[in-house]
Design a protein around this motif. Sequence first.
Motif, PDB file in Angstrom:
ATOM      1  N   SER A   8       0.831  -1.208   0.000  1.00  0.00           N
ATOM      2  CA  SER A   8       0.000   0.000   0.000  1.00  0.00           C
ATOM      3  C   SER A   8       0.861   1.252   0.000  1.00  0.00           C
ATOM      4  O   SER A   8       0.535   2.252  -0.655  1.00  0.00           O
ATOM      5  CB  SER A   8      -0.944   0.002   1.205  1.00  0.00           C
ATOM      6  N   GLY A   9       2.006   1.204   0.698  1.00  0.00           N
ATOM      7  CA  GLY A   9       2.902   2.351   0.715  1.00  0.00           C
ATOM      8  C   GLY A   9       3.473   2.648  -0.661  1.00  0.00           C
ATOM      9  O   GLY A   9       3.541   3.804  -1.090  1.00  0.00           O
ATOM     10  N   LEU A  11       2.126   1.840  -3.539  1.00  0.00           N
ATOM     11  CA  LEU A  11       1.048   2.338  -4.392  1.00  0.00           C
ATOM     12  C   LEU A  11       0.691   3.783  -4.055  1.00  0.00           C
ATOM     13  O   LEU A  11       0.365   4.581  -4.951  1.00  0.00           O
ATOM     14  CB  LEU A  11      -0.181   1.438  -4.262  1.00  0.00           C
ATOM     15  N   ASN A  12       0.764   4.134  -2.766  1.00  0.00           N
ATOM     16  CA  ASN A  12       0.482   5.523  -2.380  1.00  0.00           C
ATOM     17  C   ASN A  12       1.517   6.478  -2.956  1.00  0.00           C
ATOM     18  O   ASN A  12       1.172   7.574  -3.435  1.00  0.00           O
ATOM     19  CB  ASN A  12       0.436   5.645  -0.853  1.00  0.00           C
ATOM     20  N   TRP A  13       2.793   6.071  -2.912  1.00  0.00           N
ATOM     21  CA  TRP A  13       3.834   6.910  -3.514  1.00  0.00           C
ATOM     22  C   TRP A  13       3.647   6.998  -5.033  1.00  0.00           C
ATOM     23  O   TRP A  13       3.837   8.067  -5.632  1.00  0.00           O
ATOM     24  CB  TRP A  13       5.221   6.350  -3.202  1.00  0.00           C
ATOM     25  N   GLY A  15       0.807   6.813  -6.691  1.00  0.00           N
ATOM     26  CA  GLY A  15      -0.299   7.733  -6.934  1.00  0.00           C
ATOM     27  C   GLY A  15       0.093   9.176  -6.677  1.00  0.00           C
ATOM     28  O   GLY A  15      -0.324  10.086  -7.421  1.00  0.00           O
ATOM     29  N   PHE A  16       0.905   9.395  -5.661  1.00  0.00           N
ATOM     30  CA  PHE A  16       1.359  10.741  -5.325  1.00  0.00           C
ATOM     31  C   PHE A  16       2.123  11.365  -6.494  1.00  0.00           C
ATOM     32  O   PHE A  16       1.843  12.496  -6.915  1.00  0.00           O
ATOM     33  CB  PHE A  16       2.239  10.685  -4.079  1.00  0.00           C
ATOM     34  N   ASN A  19      -0.034  11.999  -9.682  1.00  0.00           N
ATOM     35  CA  ASN A  19      -0.815  13.237  -9.571  1.00  0.00           C
ATOM     36  C   ASN A  19       0.077  14.464  -9.691  1.00  0.00           C
ATOM     37  O   ASN A  19      -0.266  15.445 -10.369  1.00  0.00           O
ATOM     38  CB  ASN A  19      -1.568  13.261  -8.240  1.00  0.00           C
ATOM     39  N   TYR A  53      12.227   2.729  -5.012  1.00  0.00           N
ATOM     40  CA  TYR A  53      12.048   2.574  -3.567  1.00  0.00           C
ATOM     41  C   TYR A  53      13.357   2.013  -3.026  1.00  0.00           C
ATOM     42  O   TYR A  53      13.795   0.936  -3.434  1.00  0.00           O
ATOM     43  CB  TYR A  53      10.908   1.617  -3.257  1.00  0.00           C
ATOM     44  N   THR A  81       8.070   5.862   4.337  1.00  0.00           N
ATOM     45  CA  THR A  81       7.377   4.784   3.632  1.00  0.00           C
ATOM     46  C   THR A  81       6.028   5.223   3.080  1.00  0.00           C
ATOM     47  O   THR A  81       5.400   4.473   2.326  1.00  0.00           O
ATOM     48  CB  THR A  81       7.169   3.583   4.570  1.00  0.00           C
ATOM     49  N   GLU A  82       5.566   6.414   3.454  1.00  0.00           N
ATOM     50  CA  GLU A  82       4.313   6.965   2.945  1.00  0.00           C
ATOM     51  C   GLU A  82       4.542   8.423   2.548  1.00  0.00           C
ATOM     52  O   GLU A  82       5.393   9.104   3.136  1.00  0.00           O
ATOM     53  CB  GLU A  82       3.210   6.895   4.006  1.00  0.00           C
ATOM     54  N   PRO A  83       3.795   8.927   1.551  1.00  0.00           N
ATOM     55  CA  PRO A  83       3.919  10.353   1.202  1.00  0.00           C
ATOM     56  C   PRO A  83       3.551  11.236   2.386  1.00  0.00           C
ATOM     57  O   PRO A  83       2.742  10.864   3.228  1.00  0.00           O
ATOM     58  CB  PRO A  83       2.894  10.515   0.061  1.00  0.00           C
TER      59      PRO A  83
END
Length: 299
Positions: A8-9, A11-13, A15-16, A19, A53, A81-83
């Motif tokens: 999930s981390g 994928l969040n990066w 997506g960040f 965008n 990563y 690990t997360e935006p």
Amino acid sequence: MKNTFSNSGMLNWLGFFANKMDVSPEKIKMLNICGRQKNVVPTIDTHKRVLIYTDASHEDLFYTLWEAGFGEYDIWIGEGTEPGSELTNAKLKNVINKKISEPTVVFIVNEKTRESVRYGMKNDLFTKGSVHYVCNEIRAVIMSILGVDTHDTILALMAESIVIEAAITASEGQIIAVEPDSGSRRSMEENVEKFGVHNVQIIPDMSEESLSRIPVPRLAFIVANHYLESDIERLLVINPQMQFVIYTLDLGILAETKLIFDKFGIQNMEALQINVSKTNKENVFVAQPAPWIIIGGAE
């Protein structure tokens, strides 16, 4: 192997940055190198946008990429690990002394990069030494015949430039380079470092001891010599379904190969000869060595 970033981390990066850069996520190549040796340089060289990563296991990553010639590339650096943290944006050449000490994402952009499979790299890109490289047009044909897969395992006997191109394509696989000659082995080691391919395992010979230490290859590419029969016999021991691609300039070996294939039950033999002529500095056509390529597979 522990993954520093959760799914999930990552994928969040992804997506960040999708965008932030206003691009589709599918146009971004992701590469997780946490605690791993992966082909970072070839990946950047063949993709316009790469999201890496990484962690402290690659503390000198920026310097390594600068040495590879990416100094003018635009990069964004985010930590965690997360935006959420503030990003650093710079030319790569301006952060070569920055050490990576924690989970970090590195987004690298070079819109001028050609995203294409590159078969037949120019010979002057390879390390000079005792090796006489086949002309790049013939190498392109050989690579097409090999049909290298991303996760492939291939053994290449005395085939220095083929090893590098195959390693770049088999980015998640393994290429075993057999180099009996010490000079060629040094050139092979220098090319592995130069091209940044970490999926090449170099062994000195085709002995049972050396072959026992390698992953089982799907295919063997052999620059043939007079040990061809024993080499094929040993390879069939470790993989009875081995596929073979043989390279030779020797008419005698071409004739002998049919007998060897028949002896070991290698089916569907095909042989082709590749002829290439190129203009020299005086605009005169010069014929290149014209090898035979012999193909067959055990069943």
